[in-house]
Scaffold this motif. Sequence first.
Motif, short mmCIF file in Angstrom:
data_model
loop_
_atom_site.label_atom_id
_atom_site.label_comp_id
_atom_site.label_asym_id
_atom_site.label_seq_id
_atom_site.Cartn_x
_atom_site.Cartn_y
_atom_site.Cartn_z
N UNK A 33 0.83 -1.21 0.00
CA UNK A 33 0.00 0.00 0.00
C UNK A 33 0.86 1.26 0.00
N UNK A 34 1.94 1.26 0.79
CA UNK A 34 2.82 2.42 0.83
C UNK A 34 3.51 2.65 -0.50
N UNK A 35 3.96 1.56 -1.13
CA UNK A 35 4.63 1.70 -2.42
C UNK A 35 3.66 2.19 -3.49
N UNK A 36 2.40 1.71 -3.45
CA UNK A 36 1.40 2.16 -4.42
C UNK A 36 1.12 3.65 -4.25
N UNK A 37 1.04 4.10 -3.01
CA UNK A 37 0.81 5.52 -2.73
C UNK A 37 1.94 6.37 -3.30
N UNK A 38 3.18 5.97 -3.03
CA UNK A 38 4.34 6.72 -3.54
C UNK A 38 4.42 6.68 -5.06
N UNK A 39 4.12 5.50 -5.63
CA UNK A 39 4.18 5.38 -7.08
C UNK A 39 3.18 6.31 -7.74
N UNK A 40 1.97 6.39 -7.19
CA UNK A 40 0.98 7.32 -7.73
C UNK A 40 1.46 8.76 -7.69
N UNK A 41 2.09 9.13 -6.57
CA UNK A 41 2.54 10.52 -6.41
C UNK A 41 3.61 10.89 -7.43
N UNK A 42 4.64 10.05 -7.56
CA UNK A 42 5.76 10.43 -8.43
C UNK A 42 5.41 10.24 -9.90
N UNK A 43 4.62 9.22 -10.22
CA UNK A 43 4.27 8.98 -11.62
C UNK A 43 3.37 10.08 -12.17
N UNK A 44 2.34 10.44 -11.42
CA UNK A 44 1.36 11.39 -11.92
C UNK A 44 1.85 12.83 -11.85
N UNK A 45 2.95 13.08 -11.15
CA UNK A 45 3.50 14.45 -11.12
C UNK A 45 3.91 14.92 -12.50
N UNK A 46 4.21 13.98 -13.39
CA UNK A 46 4.62 14.35 -14.75
C UNK A 46 3.46 14.80 -15.61
N UNK A 47 2.25 14.41 -15.27
CA UNK A 47 1.10 14.69 -16.14
C UNK A 47 0.91 16.18 -16.43
N UNK A 48 0.83 17.05 -15.39
CA UNK A 48 0.65 18.48 -15.72
C UNK A 48 1.85 19.09 -16.44
N UNK A 49 3.06 18.61 -16.13
CA UNK A 49 4.24 19.16 -16.80
C UNK A 49 4.23 18.83 -18.28
N UNK A 50 3.90 17.59 -18.64
CA UNK A 50 3.88 17.20 -20.04
C UNK A 50 2.74 17.88 -20.80
N UNK A 51 1.57 17.96 -20.15
CA UNK A 51 0.45 18.65 -20.78
C UNK A 51 0.77 20.12 -21.03
N UNK A 52 1.41 20.76 -20.05
CA UNK A 52 1.78 22.17 -20.22
C UNK A 52 2.83 22.33 -21.31
N UNK A 53 3.77 21.37 -21.42
CA UNK A 53 4.78 21.42 -22.49
C UNK A 53 4.12 21.47 -23.86
N UNK A 54 3.15 20.59 -24.07
CA UNK A 54 2.49 20.55 -25.38
C UNK A 54 1.74 21.85 -25.64
N UNK A 55 1.04 22.35 -24.61
CA UNK A 55 0.33 23.62 -24.78
C UNK A 55 1.30 24.76 -25.04
#
Length: 411
Positions: free
Chosen positions: A104-126
């Motif tokens: 459970x702890x690893x899943x929580x951390x994985x979600x945090x670090x993986x999804x942090x890229x989503x707004x950065x990549x979306x903003x890059x394209x925009x």
Amino acid sequence: MPVITGKQRLPSQFWVLWTATLVNRAGGFVVIFLTIYLTTQRGFSAGAAGLVIGLYGVGGAIGVTAGGHLADRWGRRPVALLSLFSSAAILLALGLARGPAEIMGAALLLGAVTEAARPALGAMIADIVPSADRMRAFGTYYWAINLGFAVSSAAAGFAAKAGYFTLFAADAATTAAAGLLVLWRIRETKPDVTEHAEHDRGSLATVLKDRVFLGFVACNLLIALVMLQHMSMLPLAMIDDGLPSETFGLLIAVNGVLIVAGQLFVTKILGRRRPAYVMPVSAVVLGLGFGLTAFAHTPLLYAGTIVVWTAGEMLNAPSNAALLAGLSPVSMRGRYQGFFSLSWQGASFLAPTLGGLVRDRFNNTALWLGCLGVGLVAAAWSLAAARARDQRVAALTEREVDKIATVRTVN
């Protein structure tokens, strides 16, 4: 309604992002098979497995909020790099975890670090693609995501026979490879905030006062609650019908194959439509596809339902992303992208949690017909809000063009 025409070649930076995403998604085995892994290899119940995936969503909510803020402060590139390399390390940790608390702890951390890229990549394209070409750019980008998804879905079921840790190791390797490509070829895209854009500076409070945007986020939450059932409850429904994990992998690959085959054609059609008016149609088709799953019990029928909701997804993804970019002020793209991503992260927690609850307390039929109802509500909401959203996009686009012209005149 028609939009501005006149296609231009997409920037080279966009194609580097496209390639990095394809590499990353082609090895994205873990999230696809996490429910099956937890229930068959670690002895988790359906509800407990849903909770683990939900914790991934909670971590993701933290990640996209922080990632969006930092993308506007630090820049898009450092946030993307931190996310990709951290994700590779935590994927290995999750594959080695054995106890429920560790998982459970690893899943929580994985979600945090993986999804942090989503707004950065979306903003890059925009940042790098002009507004008139964003529907095409996001459609093409989404095509890469699903080409990788098709590859990973088809291969994961067979790779798991060599040991489930193979999935975690391969996912970590491709994630790190994507990070290396970004490190090597991507330069920072964050626009300079000039004195002419001073009035656009703001914080999260600014986002929370934007009622048009908040309605868009809330509506997307409903759509995401339906869409994400394919990652959590759909594999369990197939297991209930006696279908092996390999069958789920091959059937869910139909989703990626269809998108790879048809997304560019769909995007070409959507290029002549306003995104705000495409959204209601996509919600109806998505709801219908998942609703029909209530009557599917064989591989052929499951494949048919996947075809229907995939059509809705193909309409939704590029129009959704283009509408998000259009509703975001230039100097706050990261924060708007991050806040919008909260709807996906909230759904990442709520979809498996609520789906598992409905499935355990009632049955699969109630779950899938409920998805139909939610899809229809989202469609009605999107249609009612379409005019206000379209007007906001037009106003922000005009301001963006005026700023560019002003900066060029000053320089």
